[in-house]
Design an enzyme around this catalytic site. Structure first.
Site, PDB file in Angstrom:
ATOM      1  N   ASN A 168     -19.535  30.443  43.385  1.00 29.15           N
ATOM      2  CA  ASN A 168     -20.289  30.841  43.982  1.00 29.15           C
ATOM      3  C   ASN A 168     -20.764  32.111  43.785  1.00 29.15           C
ATOM      4  O   ASN A 168     -21.971  32.595  44.040  1.00 29.15           O
ATOM      5  CB  ASN A 168     -19.920  31.040  45.739  1.00 29.15           C
ATOM      6  CG  ASN A 168     -18.791  32.012  45.848  1.00 29.15           C
ATOM      7  OD1 ASN A 168     -17.989  31.935  45.105  1.00 29.15           O
ATOM      8  ND2 ASN A 168     -18.711  32.383  47.156  1.00 29.15           N
ATOM      9  N   GLU A 266      -7.655  35.262  46.486  1.00 28.34           N
ATOM     10  CA  GLU A 266      -8.645  35.437  47.315  1.00 28.34           C
ATOM     11  C   GLU A 266      -9.380  34.258  47.948  1.00 28.34           C
ATOM     12  O   GLU A 266      -9.909  33.564  47.112  1.00 28.34           O
ATOM     13  CB  GLU A 266      -9.811  36.327  46.608  1.00 28.34           C
ATOM     14  CG  GLU A 266      -9.560  37.680  46.102  1.00 28.34           C
ATOM     15  CD  GLU A 266      -9.010  38.746  47.473  1.00 28.34           C
ATOM     16  OE1 GLU A 266      -9.772  38.482  48.372  1.00 28.34           O
ATOM     17  OE2 GLU A 266      -8.281  39.540  46.935  1.00 28.34           O
ATOM     18  N   CYS A 300     -17.834  33.632  50.552  1.00 22.91           N
ATOM     19  CA  CYS A 300     -16.715  33.888  51.308  1.00 22.91           C
ATOM     20  C   CYS A 300     -16.865  34.796  52.666  1.00 22.91           C
ATOM     21  O   CYS A 300     -16.202  34.813  53.524  1.00 22.91           O
ATOM     22  CB  CYS A 300     -15.832  34.187  50.537  1.00 22.91           C
ATOM     23  SG  CYS A 300     -16.081  35.761  49.399  1.00 22.91           S
ATOM     24  N   GLU A 480      -9.326  43.053  45.286  1.00 22.07           N
ATOM     25  CA  GLU A 480     -10.029  43.308  43.994  1.00 22.07           C
ATOM     26  C   GLU A 480     -10.766  44.479  44.053  1.00 22.07           C
ATOM     27  O   GLU A 480     -11.078  45.078  45.281  1.00 22.07           O
ATOM     28  CB  GLU A 480     -10.772  41.976  43.718  1.00 22.07           C
ATOM     29  CG  GLU A 480      -9.830  40.779  44.027  1.00 22.07           C
ATOM     30  CD  GLU A 480     -10.600  39.477  43.108  1.00 22.07           C
ATOM     31  OE1 GLU A 480     -11.730  39.193  43.448  1.00 22.07           O
ATOM     32  OE2 GLU A 480     -10.080  39.431  41.875  1.00 22.07           O
TER      33      GLU A 480
HETATM   34  P1  NAD Z   1     -11.915  25.527  44.807  1.00 20.75           P
HETATM   35  O1  NAD Z   1     -10.399  26.245  45.564  1.00 20.75           O
HETATM   36  O2  NAD Z   1     -12.238  24.351  44.990  1.00 20.75           O
HETATM   37  O3  NAD Z   1     -11.750  25.999  43.121  1.00 20.75           O
HETATM   38  C1  NAD Z   1     -11.306  27.303  42.797  1.00 20.75           C
HETATM   39  C2  NAD Z   1     -11.057  27.193  41.384  1.00 20.75           C
HETATM   40  O4  NAD Z   1      -9.642  26.750  41.340  1.00 20.75           O
HETATM   41  C3  NAD Z   1     -11.903  26.436  40.675  1.00 20.75           C
HETATM   42  O5  NAD Z   1     -11.927  27.150  38.991  1.00 20.75           O
HETATM   43  C4  NAD Z   1     -10.897  25.140  40.429  1.00 20.75           C
HETATM   44  O6  NAD Z   1     -11.064  24.183  39.308  1.00 20.75           O
HETATM   45  C5  NAD Z   1      -9.693  25.654  40.408  1.00 20.75           C
HETATM   46  N1  NAD Z   1      -8.584  24.482  40.964  1.00 20.75           N
HETATM   47  C6  NAD Z   1      -8.385  23.668  41.561  1.00 20.75           C
HETATM   48  N2  NAD Z   1      -7.444  22.977  41.770  1.00 20.75           N
HETATM   49  C7  NAD Z   1      -6.597  23.551  40.956  1.00 20.75           C
HETATM   50  C8  NAD Z   1      -5.091  23.723  40.915  1.00 20.75           C
HETATM   51  N3  NAD Z   1      -4.548  22.412  41.286  1.00 20.75           N
HETATM   52  N4  NAD Z   1      -4.596  24.585  40.203  1.00 20.75           N
HETATM   53  C9  NAD Z   1      -5.379  25.694  39.303  1.00 20.75           C
HETATM   54  N5  NAD Z   1      -6.715  25.764  39.722  1.00 20.75           N
HETATM   55  C10 NAD Z   1      -7.170  24.867  40.379  1.00 20.75           C
HETATM   56  O7  NAD Z   1     -13.094  26.757  45.322  1.00 20.75           O
HETATM   57  P2  NAD Z   1     -14.552  26.696  45.122  1.00 20.75           P
HETATM   58  O8  NAD Z   1     -15.065  25.544  45.762  1.00 20.75           O
HETATM   59  O9  NAD Z   1     -14.670  26.792  43.399  1.00 20.75           O
HETATM   60  O10 NAD Z   1     -15.044  27.969  45.879  1.00 20.75           O
HETATM   61  C11 NAD Z   1     -15.359  27.936  47.101  1.00 20.75           C
HETATM   62  C12 NAD Z   1     -14.152  28.791  48.008  1.00 20.75           C
HETATM   63  O11 NAD Z   1     -13.834  29.765  47.509  1.00 20.75           O
HETATM   64  C13 NAD Z   1     -14.473  29.032  49.382  1.00 20.75           C
HETATM   65  O12 NAD Z   1     -13.341  28.772  50.196  1.00 20.75           O
HETATM   66  C14 NAD Z   1     -14.575  30.355  49.279  1.00 20.75           C
HETATM   67  O13 NAD Z   1     -14.354  31.192  50.666  1.00 20.75           O
HETATM   68  C15 NAD Z   1     -13.755  31.049  48.332  1.00 20.75           C
HETATM   69  N6  NAD Z   1     -13.900  32.314  47.811  1.00 20.75           N
HETATM   70  C16 NAD Z   1     -13.426  33.597  48.288  1.00 20.75           C
HETATM   71  C17 NAD Z   1     -13.747  34.409  47.850  1.00 20.75           C
HETATM   72  C18 NAD Z   1     -12.908  35.896  48.154  1.00 20.75           C
HETATM   73  O14 NAD Z   1     -13.110  37.037  47.554  1.00 20.75           O
HETATM   74  N7  NAD Z   1     -12.121  35.814  49.265  1.00 20.75           N
HETATM   75  C19 NAD Z   1     -14.836  34.653  47.112  1.00 20.75           C
HETATM   76  C20 NAD Z   1     -15.597  33.760  46.865  1.00 20.75           C
HETATM   77  C21 NAD Z   1     -15.051  32.212  47.103  1.00 20.75           C
END
Ligand code: NAD
Length: 517
Positions: A168, A266, A300, A480
């Site tokens: 995102n 995060e 997020c 962060e």
């Molecule tokens: P996601 O959890 O599906 O993926 C995040 C990353 O983790 C991707 O690169 C994915 O390929 C990787 N991943 C997936 N499975 C894994 C595993 N088993 N081991 C290691 N890595 C793995 O999230 P998304 O759909 O890419 O992003 C959306 C989410 O991110 C939302 O929940 C959002 O709230 C969160 N987000 C949080 C913040 C924050 O700072 N708190 C900021 C932006 C997004």
């Protein structure tokens, strides 16, 4: 968005044809061992392929970690101000390529061009800010309890760090992790989200162009289960920094716990804007609209709840409906478009499922609620900006992260109830209070349970010079950005220097030392 296909033999160089990109290892792009690729698509037009990317395996990850391991000694011993010079140069390169990067981002994940420029700007700001850290990286000097003894602490890099990022904020989030990790002297393997590999690759290449030695910053694309997992599992990787969903965060943090590896997560949010009876309603409406539908709600920190005092409830709902219905949806590259598509088909279906859940739960659909698939929307993943009102705080649409253009308006009787409702979820990332009463504003700052609080501003819009992160299920206690960014990527070393020439024993009765050398 992505699917897996068999790789073409060679990369295309024609501008009108999507290119094939490799992993970035040891200062250059390399094909995955299997040669397999996956495609990245434009979510506004799924027929437009952005590129073919390496579908990597643990073998490719090993190659990247080997490179990072080799580069570590030299990078660690490069003085931090020199490391920072490279980061500063990258800031200038990012500035010159800002428009190109922003356009690529809009094509790759859909956010409107203005916001994509903001995403790149965040990385530029972060680079400038972190470059300054190269001449700080402060430790402490403290008095010793013994004479002729010097006591201080210094920061040391961790070694190889693994970074896992979501789609995102495809350049900003990698920058929040990569830049502090670099200035602190770590080497890196990053795995970006499979929906936005090109943005991450371009960012990594720019940093290398700015002068990073080969192997310091490596990128491997591919699935979370294969690539992400392999990074987490490799014993040479000292720490993991992940931004993503709670599900993935819990899994990765669990493994890191078992492996005794440093991990910062995060994760999700269920952010809320509170609008009190004394609020500037027009300001709150404008803020709520931006907070709920900026980046099509895929932040997020998105305002997926709006908690409104009953005295202003009818007025707020009526005006908010009008404003939401007037939002222009479309391809983020087109002039005047305010809300782009969601990132992929799965996300579109998940968002729409929540709309159905909201209806079943008995919330009132104020506007929106539909997937758009006709005319200009036919080939994209478009969901109408959607508002529910008369939402009860315990409904699923008021408790679970939707991550799309859907928000829930919840009526409350007073300030205390607003705080209780705002705090009443498992998450704690960003909460906001609209009021003109200074006492209420300070009470909100004190009582809202979140890592970020806004007064008279929406839940989105964090600046990079303050810590960013959340409490409760949003994270595991790290932050962060700001100076806290450095904490994630350094280890403290405490140093004692005894120049007395004799054995001195600390932590024993030192009465006889008073006034003596
Ligand atoms: P996601 O959890 O599906 O993926 C995040 C990353 O983790 C991707 O690169 C994915 O390929 C990787 N991943 C997936 N499975 C894994 C595993 N088993 N081991 C290691 N890595 C793995 O999230 P998304 O759909 O890419 O992003 C959306 C989410 O991110 C939302 O929940 C959002 O709230 C969160 N987000 C949080 C913040 C924050 O700072 N708190 C900021 C932006 C997004």
């Amino acid at each position: 968005m992505s699917t897996t296909t068999k790789a073409p033999e060679t990369s295309s160089t024609k501008a009108d044809k999507p290119q094939t990109y490799g992993n970035y290892i040891n200062g250059r792009q390399v094909k995955s061992k299997s040669g397999e690729t996956f495609d990245s698509f434009n979510p506004a037009n799924k027929n437009e392929i952005i590129g073919h990317f390496a579908s990597s395996s643990p073998e490719d990850v090993k190659m990247a970690i080997d490179a990072a391991e080799k580069a570590f000694h030299g990078w660690k011993h490069t003085p931090a101000p020199h490391r920072a010079e490279i980061i500063l140069k990258a800031a200038h390169l990012l500035e010159t390529r800002k428009e190109e990067l922003a356009r690529t981002m809009t094509r790759e994940m859909g956010k409107v061009l203005k916001e994509a420029r903001g995403d790149v700007q965040e990385a530029i700001d972060m680079a400038k800010y972190i470059a300054g850290e190269g001449r700080r990286l402060v430790g402490q000097t403290v008095p010793s309890e013994l004479p002729m003894k010097f006591a201080m602490s210094v920061r040391q890099p961790l070694g190889i760090v693994g970074l896992i990022t979501p789609w995102n904020f495809p350049i900003a989030i990698p920058s929040w992790k990569i830049l502090p990790a670099l200035v602190a002297g770590n080497t890196i393997v990053i795995k970006p989200a499979s929906d936005t590999p090109l943005c991450a690759l371009m960012f990594v290449e720019i940093l290398n162009e700015a002068g990073l030695p080969p192997g310091v910053l490596n990128l491997v694309t591919g699935s979370g289960s294969k690539v992400g997992n392999a990074i987490v599992e490799d014993p040479r990787v000292q720490a993991i920094s992940l931004t993503g969903s709670n599900e993935v965060g819990r899994h990765v943090a669990g493994r890191c716990g078992q492996l005794m590896k440093k991990v910062s997560c995060e994760l999700g949010g269920k952010n809320a804007i509170c609008v009190m009876d004394d609020a500037d309603i027009d300001l709150a409406l404008e803020g709520a609209l931006w907070g709920a539908f900026g980046t099509a709600g895929q932040r997020c920190t998105a305002a997926s709840r709006v908690i409104v005092h009953k005295a202003r409830y009818e007025e707020f709902c009526e005006k908010f409906k009008k404003m939401t219905s007037a939002l222009k949806l479309g391809n983020g590259l087109h002039e005047g478009v305010e809300v782009g598509p969601v990132v992929n088909k799965a996300q579109l279906e998940s968002v729409h499922e929540y709309v159905e859940i909201g209806k079943k739960e008995g919330a009132k659909l104020l506007c929106g609620g539909n997937i758009l698939s006709e005319g200009e929307f036919a080939n994209g993943f478009f969901h109408e900006p959607t508002v529910f009102c008369d939402v009860k705080p315990d409904m699923r649409i008021a408790q679970e992260e939707i991550f799309g253009p859907v928000t829930a308006i919840i009526p409350v009787n007073d300030f205390d109830e607003a705080i209780a409702v705002a705090n009443g979820t498992q998450f704690g990332l960003s909460l906001s209070m609209y009021t003109r009463d200074i006492n209420r504003a300070f009470r909100a700052i004190e009582d809202l349970e979140s890592g970020i609080v806004y007064i008279n501003a929406p839940t989105i819009g964090a600046e990079i010079q303050l810590p960013f992160g959340g409490v409760k299920q949003t994270g595991n206690g790290h932050r962060e950005a700001g100076t806290s960014a450095i904490d994630q990527f350094t280890e403290w070393k405490s140093v004692y220097i005894d120049y007395s020439g004799r054995l001195q024993k600390a932590q024993i009765d030192t009465d006889d030392l008073v006034g003596k050398e």
